[in-house]
Design a protein around this motif. Structure first.
Motif, short mmCIF file in Angstrom:
data_model
loop_
_atom_site.label_atom_id
_atom_site.label_comp_id
_atom_site.label_asym_id
_atom_site.label_seq_id
_atom_site.Cartn_x
_atom_site.Cartn_y
_atom_site.Cartn_z
N LEU A 274 0.82 -1.20 0.00
CA LEU A 274 0.00 0.00 0.00
C LEU A 274 0.86 1.26 0.00
N GLU A 279 -0.01 5.39 -0.78
CA GLU A 279 -0.88 5.76 0.33
C GLU A 279 -0.08 6.47 1.42
N SER A 281 1.18 7.76 5.00
CA SER A 281 1.33 7.16 6.33
C SER A 281 2.56 7.71 7.02
N LEU A 307 -3.68 4.39 7.69
CA LEU A 307 -3.25 3.21 6.95
C LEU A 307 -2.99 2.04 7.91
#
Length: 398
Positions: A274, A279, A281, A307
């Motif tokens: 991810l 994404e 994080s 996340l």
């Protein structure tokens, strides 16, 4: 120090009385006779032997039922000790425990990455000998070993230890020959389950499942107060329960096993995927300084990182599906979680329980208790101690 076995304890009536005292102490001779349906003379004779052998002690006086106050009996938990061993990924944990599960000493031996069978057995001898020498005043009655992988419990042989890449390790015969006392060997997840049943519930729960979630995933199934191993000894290998038939390939060769979705390494792999997709994080910044681990994902979740929270939530769902399957097959009264991943607590527990409530087929099954182990770092070590205790007490739960 006392070495050797408790074969002189192996009479059914002795085991029944000793276990009755263990689970109901303090208890009078008259109450033992009433509860076990053994005759008072039989109880009196066996209690006398147990007192002479120092397995039990006379305690305070009980309440009078119209005559003299009865003398109460208790287990002499500190009179005898057991050495418990937990073989981990990179270390072997050794503990000295009394009969109540109180750990009085512990030590560790480091496991080299390419340890040989001979070196491994030498480490076991070294760790046990060190503890016995340090506590020469104690009476030791046995050694329990919790070993990962496939174990032949009857022979006490580690058939295959995948983390060590070792096969056919004769643990029981090697230790018994050196120390001249009983040795029991069991898979670590199954030992963990027995430890939970023995020390946490005093085997009040006749059926329970304990799931160990870490680098791998395994479970121990306790039925009628005893471990259930199955026909070929692989009962409880829920890490290889297939959750997604189109999923990733597992170390066992199948695809979509629970272990590929919910183990520590699986959490790390899903997180990396991810992050690689862009994404956001806090983990991106942390990974500049430290390696990504499941523990780090949990730390990020504690910092309310979306996340990390999502990853752990999904992990709980996957485990919840596996637990629902277990509930439908074994219908245990209780499920206990241990291992590194279980430290994520409510981040995985909440979705686990929700999944069970949504998917279990009956209302009572939906309410099956799922809790985190309270044995902490000694889970499997105390489980290995329980291996010796079950052989000594032979619980009779009828």
């Amino acid at each position: 120090m006392q070495r050797g076995s408790f074969q002189w304890m192996k009479s059914l009536n002795k085991a029944i009385i000793l276990n009755k005292i263990r689970t109901s102490e303090p208890i009078s001779r008259a109450q033992i006779a009433k509860d076990t349906q053994l005759t008072p003379p039989t109880v009196g004779s066996i209690v006398k032997e147990l007192l002479e052998q120092e397995l039990i002690l006379e305690s305070k006086l009980g309440e009078s039922q119209g005559g003299r106050k009865p003398t109460m009996l208790v287990l002499n938990t500190s009179g005898f000790h057991i050495i418990g061993i937990d073989v981990g990924l990179s270390n072997i944990q050794f503990i000295v425990s009394d009969l109540s599960g109180k750990v009085v000493e512990e030590s560790e031996e480091h496991l080299a990455e390419n340890v040989t069978k001979e070196q491994f057995l030498s480490l076991l001898i070294k760790g046990v000998k060190q503890l016995i020498d340090q506590h020469s005043q104690l009476k030791f009655i046995g050694i329990g070993v919790a070993m990962h992988g496939i174990v032949d419990t009857d022979m006490g042989v580690s058939i295959f230890a995948p983390n060590l890449q070792l096969r056919d390790i004769p643990i029981k015969s090697h230790l018994e020959e050196f120390f001249e006392m009983d040795v029991k060997v069991e898979n670590d997840a199954k030992a963990f389950a027995l430890g939970e049943a023995w020390f946490q519930d005093r085997i009040n729960h006749k059926s329970m499942v304990a799931v160990n979630i870490g680098r791998g995933i395994g479970a121990g199934i306790v039925i009628g107060g005893k471990l259930y191993n199955g026909e070929h000894g692989i009962a409880g290998e829920i890490g290889h329960m297939m959750i997604d038939i189109y999923g990733k390939k597992c170390s066992c060769g199948n695809h979509g096993c629970l272990q590929t979705l919910a183990s520590g390494p699986a959490i790390v792999e899903r997180t990396k995927e991810l992050l690689d997709k862009g994404e956001a994080s806090i983990l991106t910044k942390w990974m500049d300084k430290v390696e990504l681990t499941a523990e780090l994902v949990h730390k990020a979740a504690l910092h309310e990182d979306s996340l990390a929270v999502k990853i752990l939530h999904e992990t709980g769902v996957y485990i919840g599906i596996a637990l629902t399957n277990l509930v439908h097959i074994y219908n245990p009264s209780k499920i206990i979680l241990g291992g590194g991943v279980s430290k994520a607590g409510d981040f995985i527990l909440t979705s686990m329980r929700e999944t069970l409530r949504e998917r279990a087929i009956s209302e009572r099954a939906q309410q099956t208790s799922i809790t985190i182990s309270e044995l902490g770092q000694y889970g499997s070590s105390l489980g290995s101690v329980a291996l010796i205790l079950t052989d000594l007490f032979e619980p009779n739960l009828e």
